[in-house]
Design a protein around this motif. Sequence first.
Motif, mmCIF file in Angstrom:
data_model
loop_
_atom_site.group_PDB
_atom_site.id
_atom_site.type_symbol
_atom_site.label_atom_id
_atom_site.label_comp_id
_atom_site.label_asym_id
_atom_site.label_seq_id
_atom_site.Cartn_x
_atom_site.Cartn_y
_atom_site.Cartn_z
ATOM 1 N N LEU A 2 9.191 2.685 -1.868
ATOM 2 C CA LEU A 2 8.493 1.605 -2.581
ATOM 3 C C LEU A 2 8.943 1.535 -4.038
ATOM 4 O O LEU A 2 9.209 0.450 -4.567
ATOM 5 C CB LEU A 2 6.976 1.825 -2.525
ATOM 6 N N VAL A 3 9.033 2.680 -4.672
ATOM 7 C CA VAL A 3 9.444 2.711 -6.086
ATOM 8 C C VAL A 3 10.847 2.134 -6.233
ATOM 9 O O VAL A 3 11.107 1.290 -7.107
ATOM 10 C CB VAL A 3 9.393 4.152 -6.635
ATOM 11 N N ALA A 4 11.756 2.566 -5.357
ATOM 12 C CA ALA A 4 13.138 2.085 -5.453
ATOM 13 C C ALA A 4 13.206 0.583 -5.228
ATOM 14 O O ALA A 4 13.952 -0.130 -5.923
ATOM 15 C CB ALA A 4 14.006 2.821 -4.425
ATOM 16 N N GLU A 5 12.432 0.086 -4.260
ATOM 17 C CA GLU A 5 12.474 -1.347 -3.970
ATOM 18 C C GLU A 5 11.905 -2.152 -5.135
ATOM 19 O O GLU A 5 12.490 -3.148 -5.552
ATOM 20 C CB GLU A 5 11.682 -1.638 -2.682
ATOM 21 N N LEU A 6 10.791 -1.711 -5.655
ATOM 22 C CA LEU A 6 10.141 -2.483 -6.723
ATOM 23 C C LEU A 6 10.915 -2.401 -8.033
ATOM 24 O O LEU A 6 10.829 -3.314 -8.861
ATOM 25 C CB LEU A 6 8.692 -2.021 -6.892
ATOM 26 N N ALA A 65 0.822 -1.202 0.000
ATOM 27 C CA ALA A 65 0.000 0.000 0.000
ATOM 28 C C ALA A 65 0.862 1.261 0.000
ATOM 29 O O ALA A 65 1.953 1.277 0.568
ATOM 30 C CB ALA A 65 -0.914 0.005 1.231
ATOM 31 N N GLY A 66 0.358 2.311 -0.661
ATOM 32 C CA GLY A 66 1.024 3.606 -0.613
ATOM 33 C C GLY A 66 1.815 3.918 -1.867
ATOM 34 O O GLY A 66 1.860 3.132 -2.834
ATOM 35 N N PHE A 67 2.449 5.060 -1.830
ATOM 36 C CA PHE A 67 3.266 5.529 -2.955
ATOM 37 C C PHE A 67 4.400 6.353 -2.375
ATOM 38 O O PHE A 67 4.168 7.382 -1.729
ATOM 39 C CB PHE A 67 2.401 6.398 -3.893
ATOM 40 N N SER A 68 5.604 5.872 -2.531
ATOM 41 C CA SER A 68 6.747 6.575 -1.938
ATOM 42 C C SER A 68 7.995 6.232 -2.715
ATOM 43 O O SER A 68 8.028 5.243 -3.465
ATOM 44 C CB SER A 68 6.929 6.148 -0.473
ATOM 45 N N LYS A 69 9.035 7.039 -2.500
ATOM 46 C CA LYS A 69 10.290 6.763 -3.204
ATOM 47 C C LYS A 69 10.882 5.437 -2.744
ATOM 48 O O LYS A 69 11.536 4.733 -3.519
ATOM 49 C CB LYS A 69 11.283 7.906 -2.992
#
Lengths: 182, 89
Positions: A101-105, A95-99
Amino acid sequence: MATVSFANIDGTSHQTPNPGGVRQVFVAIAKDIVGVWPNYKTQISAGEVTALPVMQTGKKFAKYVCPDGTVDVNDDDSGDPAYQSSKHMINFALAGFSKELVAELNKHRNAGSVFIVEQNDGTYGVCGSTDNPIFLKKSFKSGKKGNDKRGYELKGEQDGFMFGITPLAPTLIEDLEILAEV
Amino acid sequence: MRLFVAKSLLFIQMEKKFQLIESAIPEGGVAHTLPGLGTFTISEQLDDKFIENLPEKLRSKYFKPVVATAEVAIVEPVTETEDGKAKRK
């Protein structure tokens, strides 16, 4: 070729709870694991994975904390007689939107992974293998209004396995090293 | 002449039952998972009761029992002389 004959088995979960669902998700990039794991011939015996992976120096499994009720793992046997094999699938949400999460994915792009999941009855299962890893595909949704779900859905599947989702031997779990929580 | 008798004092210091073996922690730290206990990072912040519930193999890998340390102070009885100086009895 010797035949392994059938055995009696009780598949009713008689007098034992049988909850569905997954409690914890652990993941490692296949290249962080030395060699083939789990090796079907030498590390899967009597229906369980009997050895932990040997990690590259300093590497450990990471833990993904997912919203309640969003994780499942599945296997599916397919193929005509004489051509049967297994397919592994994993689905989860973040859940969510963050740098962060983006970096991990982004690390999953064209990089196969191996998953260990703890199911709600406390058993751990292995999904994927280093020689046939799971490639995740992400899908982000912002939602249209306040109570819509904003975040990522991750789906991964791979076929051509010699085994289905297989339990990790309980005696091995305490030796599994995971990234320290910050 | 007055007689002073000091009491013997005994302090036992034992704040925690287990001490973290720093050298057993890999660089960057490490966490483990156990059915029913979830995932936990190995650190000196872990509660004694939690550590006691860990499997022996895991507990002995990262923790060692703290041996109770005792500080004993024994003051001998003394007598006070007429000039106010104390001397051993």
